[in-house]
Scaffold this motif. Structure first.
Motif, PDB file in Angstrom:
ATOM      1  N   VAL A 261      42.505  55.535  91.803  1.00  0.00           N
ATOM      2  CA  VAL A 261      41.393  54.587  91.738  1.00  0.00           C
ATOM      3  C   VAL A 261      41.930  53.389  90.976  1.00  0.00           C
ATOM      4  O   VAL A 261      42.410  53.527  89.855  1.00  0.00           O
ATOM      5  CB  VAL A 261      40.164  55.179  91.009  1.00  0.00           C
ATOM      6  CG1 VAL A 261      39.054  54.140  90.901  1.00  0.00           C
ATOM      7  CG2 VAL A 261      39.666  56.437  91.698  1.00  0.00           C
ATOM      8  N   THR A 262      41.894  52.227  91.607  1.00  0.00           N
ATOM      9  CA  THR A 262      42.316  51.003  90.936  1.00  0.00           C
ATOM     10  C   THR A 262      41.067  50.163  90.677  1.00  0.00           C
ATOM     11  O   THR A 262      39.965  50.569  91.019  1.00  0.00           O
ATOM     12  CB  THR A 262      43.322  50.193  91.783  1.00  0.00           C
ATOM     13  OG1 THR A 262      42.627  49.575  92.864  1.00  0.00           O
ATOM     14  CG2 THR A 262      44.444  51.072  92.305  1.00  0.00           C
ATOM     15  N   ASP A 263      41.265  49.000  90.105  1.00  0.00           N
ATOM     16  CA  ASP A 263      40.127  48.122  89.867  1.00  0.00           C
ATOM     17  C   ASP A 263      39.712  47.354  91.124  1.00  0.00           C
ATOM     18  O   ASP A 263      38.780  46.562  91.089  1.00  0.00           O
ATOM     19  CB  ASP A 263      40.413  47.155  88.712  1.00  0.00           C
ATOM     20  CG  ASP A 263      41.678  46.350  88.916  1.00  0.00           C
ATOM     21  OD1 ASP A 263      42.461  46.661  89.837  1.00  0.00           O
ATOM     22  OD2 ASP A 263      41.898  45.416  88.137  1.00  0.00           O
ATOM     23  N   HIS A 264      40.377  47.645  92.287  1.00  0.00           N
ATOM     24  CA  HIS A 264      40.037  46.981  93.545  1.00  0.00           C
ATOM     25  C   HIS A 264      39.762  47.939  94.702  1.00  0.00           C
ATOM     26  O   HIS A 264      39.097  47.558  95.667  1.00  0.00           O
ATOM     27  CB  HIS A 264      41.170  46.055  93.996  1.00  0.00           C
ATOM     28  CG  HIS A 264      41.339  44.848  93.137  1.00  0.00           C
ATOM     29  ND1 HIS A 264      41.945  44.887  91.911  1.00  0.00           N
ATOM     30  CD2 HIS A 264      40.963  43.567  93.338  1.00  0.00           C
ATOM     31  CE1 HIS A 264      41.952  43.671  91.393  1.00  0.00           C
ATOM     32  NE2 HIS A 264      41.357  42.851  92.234  1.00  0.00           N
ATOM     33  N   ARG A 265      40.281  49.186  94.626  1.00  0.00           N
ATOM     34  CA  ARG A 265      40.189  50.064  95.790  1.00  0.00           C
ATOM     35  C   ARG A 265      40.461  51.526  95.437  1.00  0.00           C
ATOM     36  O   ARG A 265      40.877  51.839  94.327  1.00  0.00           O
ATOM     37  CB  ARG A 265      41.160  49.609  96.876  1.00  0.00           C
ATOM     38  CG  ARG A 265      42.603  49.632  96.412  1.00  0.00           C
ATOM     39  CD  ARG A 265      43.521  48.939  97.391  1.00  0.00           C
ATOM     40  NE  ARG A 265      44.850  48.826  96.808  1.00  0.00           N
ATOM     41  CZ  ARG A 265      45.965  49.103  97.437  1.00  0.00           C
ATOM     42  NH1 ARG A 265      45.944  49.509  98.686  1.00  0.00           N
ATOM     43  NH2 ARG A 265      47.128  48.959  96.840  1.00  0.00           N
TER      44      ARG A 265
END
Length: 174
Positions: A91-95
């Protein structure tokens, strides 16, 4: 990772648990394969003994796909374990990201703007599965099908759910 993207969480599925799902195949595969191998033994003997050789050859060729299917069913739990050991979720801060290594690297990602409702199944030890709806489409028969992104058998499933919901809210606010 993209430029400027931050990793918030990463993990792997529990490889031992991954074996349990296809284990039902294994229970069915043992008698299936035993019968298929017995059939093949009889067919080969017929081809090389007093029976007309053509009958034995036809029976042998007829039985081969059943042996192959049985062996594939018996291998299914071990294949699932191997795939789980080669899978990394993130889990990233974009996707949301899923990486599966093998002969080639398979990368699947879902942008935060596509994240829909989240369903969590959790065991007492905190492990569980997170299913995230990412959209829908119509299948070949015209029925609506929901697309999902699944984090299968991960630890800290409630923490990951919180991260995914925050990511969805951030994307909705933007």
């Amino acid at each position: 990772m993209r430029s400027g993207e931050r990793l918030l969480w990463s993990g792997q599925p529990d490889a031992r648990r991954a074996m349990l799902k296809p284990f039902a195949f294994y229970l069915f595969a043992v008698p299936w394969t035993a019968f298929s191998l017995s059939w093949e033994t009889i067919a080969v003997r017929m081809a090389f003994t007093g029976a007309p050789p053509l009958v034995g050859i036809i029976m042998t060729l007829f039985g081969l796909p059943f042996v192959v299917i049985g062996l594939a069913m018996m291998a299914a739990p071990f294949s699932a374990n191997r795939t789980a050991r080669r899978t990394i979720y993130g889990v990233t801060d974009h996707r949301l990201v899923e990486l599966i290594s093998g002969r080639t690297l398979k990368v699947r990602s879902v942008e935060a703007s596509s994240i829909g409702p989240v369903t969590r199944r959790q065991r007492e030890n905190g492990h569980g599965t997170l299913s995230i709806e990412t959209g829908s489409h119509r299948d070949s028969e015209g029925d609506r099908t929901t697309d999902t992104f699944v984090f299968e058998s991960i630890s800290e499933v409630s923490r990951v759910e919180t991260l995914v919901n925050r990511l969805r809210q951030t994307a909705a606010a933007a």
